[in-house]
Design an enzyme around this catalytic site. Structure first.
Site, PDB file in Angstrom:
ATOM      1  N   SER A  75       0.826  -1.200   0.000  1.00 52.00           N
ATOM      2  CA  SER A  75       0.000   0.000   0.000  1.00 52.00           C
ATOM      3  C   SER A  75       0.865   1.258   0.000  1.00 52.00           C
ATOM      4  O   SER A  75       1.675   1.445  -0.906  1.00 52.00           O
ATOM      5  CB  SER A  75      -0.958  -0.042   1.192  1.00 52.00           C
ATOM      6  OG  SER A  75      -1.960   0.942   1.085  1.00 52.00           O
TER       7      SER A  75
ATOM      8  N   ASP B 208      -5.717  -3.948  -1.781  1.00 50.45           N
ATOM      9  CA  ASP B 208      -4.632  -3.617  -0.857  1.00 50.45           C
ATOM     10  C   ASP B 208      -4.034  -4.886  -0.235  1.00 50.45           C
ATOM     11  O   ASP B 208      -4.745  -5.705   0.337  1.00 50.45           O
ATOM     12  CB  ASP B 208      -5.202  -2.716   0.248  1.00 50.45           C
ATOM     13  CG  ASP B 208      -4.144  -2.074   1.105  1.00 50.45           C
ATOM     14  OD1 ASP B 208      -3.254  -2.785   1.587  1.00 50.45           O
ATOM     15  OD2 ASP B 208      -4.210  -0.846   1.312  1.00 50.45           O
TER      16      ASP B 208
END
Length: 351
Positions: free
Chosen positions: A42, A200
């Site tokens: 991320s 993510d």
């Protein structure tokens, strides 16, 4: 701390909180640490990609000073429908924001970086052979929620019939930062023509600090983890701030934070943070895209201070004796026991 000129690094994700990573990188640069292989999830993938492309910590600081994080929240036409637009966007597009601005922004930075990076072909590590897990200077973590599998990119892009060499780095990072429900997931067909949704990487592991370990008794240089935490206690371990749940939105935020952080927090506690720089996030939340400049600067300063405190006591040889030697010796003992039972040749232990 003994003098150290090389290290690998694993960067935790955390959305806007990733600003704190830059401060820690500035401290490492001041100490002459040159990062080799880097891994990120991320926001950590963003920092790792820019480091791999040759940007210095000073460069990253300048980039952040100019960045308006609110531009990452790029709504689609559907999002703009009064009242019901956001709900429809989540239902139909699986996320509030497109993620297009972010991808274009990162691609432009990579193309004008010192290494001029477009695909992972541009990120080979000198001296490493194809197939070595150190062959690419950068690896990013994502999650395929269709196939329920963690992805380590670029390697796992082969599952989708694509060549790791040709994987666009900005697109890979876009996969890794697709915060569920906030950003639309990346949709890609696998080799069996199954439509897969990539989100993510923190959904499965936000901080795989051991991913670059070589398993040897005497690694050539350390791997440092840069982890974003609410608070740090006297023992150096993370102390999480309880979530204040008042309604459905705060409930969702707490659920999402727990999903991303709880598994890795427990794992790191067991490892005692011995090679991890815990960076306080000062109450900044993952999705605080409207963060003010003073808060941004405070978060960056917290990262620098955390790294300075860490390096005051860090000793690589002590870490090896405390962790690596017992692990390798236990592995050798297990291999010897298995050999005694089966009569087969024992696996050679790495040196």
């Amino acid at each position: 701390m003994a003098e150290l000129d090389k290290a690998d690094a694993v960067f935790e994700g955390g959305g806007v909180k990733g600003i704190g990573l830059v401060g820690a990188l500035e401290c490492m640069a001041d100490r002459g640490v040159q990062l080799q292989n880097v891994v990120g999830t991320s926001a950590g993938a963003i920092a790792a990609a820019l480091v791999a492309a040759g940007y210095s910590a000073t460069d990253l600081g300048a980039i952040l000073e100019e960045l308006d994080y609110r531009r990452f929240t790029d709504p689609s036409v559907l999002d703009r429908v009064p009242l019901i637009g956001p709900a429809l966007s989540v239902l139909r597009e699986k996320g509030l924001y497109e993620g297009n601005f972010f991808e274009k922004w990162l691609r432009a930075l990579l193309l004008k970086a010192p290494r001029k990076v477009r695909t992972f072909r541009d990120l080979h590590m000198e001296g490493e052979q194809p197939g070595s897990k150190y062959f690419y200077k950068l690896q990013v973590i994502a999650a395929d929620i269709t196939r329920r599998k963690q992805l380590v990119l670029p390697w796992d892009i082969r599952d989708y019939g694509r060549d790791p060499e040709e994987l666009d780095v900005a697109w890979a990072v876009r996969m890794s930062m697709s915060i569920p429900f906030f950003f639309e997931p990346v949709r890609i067909q696998d080799a069996q023509d199954l439509s897969c949704y990539i989100v993510d990487g923190g959904v499965l592991s936000n901080f795989p600090v051991d991913i670059l370990d070589d398993g040897s008794l005497n690694p050539p240089w350390p791997t440092f983890g840069l982890k974003l935490v609410d608070r740090v206690g006297d023992t150096g371990l993370a102390i999480d701030t309880p979530s204040n749940i008042r309604g459905p939105i705060s409930l969702f935020r707490a659920l999402f934070s727990t999903m991303l952080e709880a598994h890795d927090a427990r794992y790191i506690q067991q490892k005692n943070f011995d090679r991890t720089i815990p960076i306080p996030t000062l109450g900044v939340r993952t999705t605080d895209f409207g963060i003010q400049r003073d808060r941004s600067e405070a978060l960056r300063a917290a990262g620098r201070q955390a790294a300075e405190q860490f390096f005051q006591t860090w000793n690589f040889q002590e870490w090896i004796q405390k962790h690596r030697v017992p692990e390798v010796m236990a592995l050798r003992a297990a291999q010897a026991a298995a050999h005694a039972v089966s009569g087969s040749e024992p696996m050679p232990a790495m040196m």
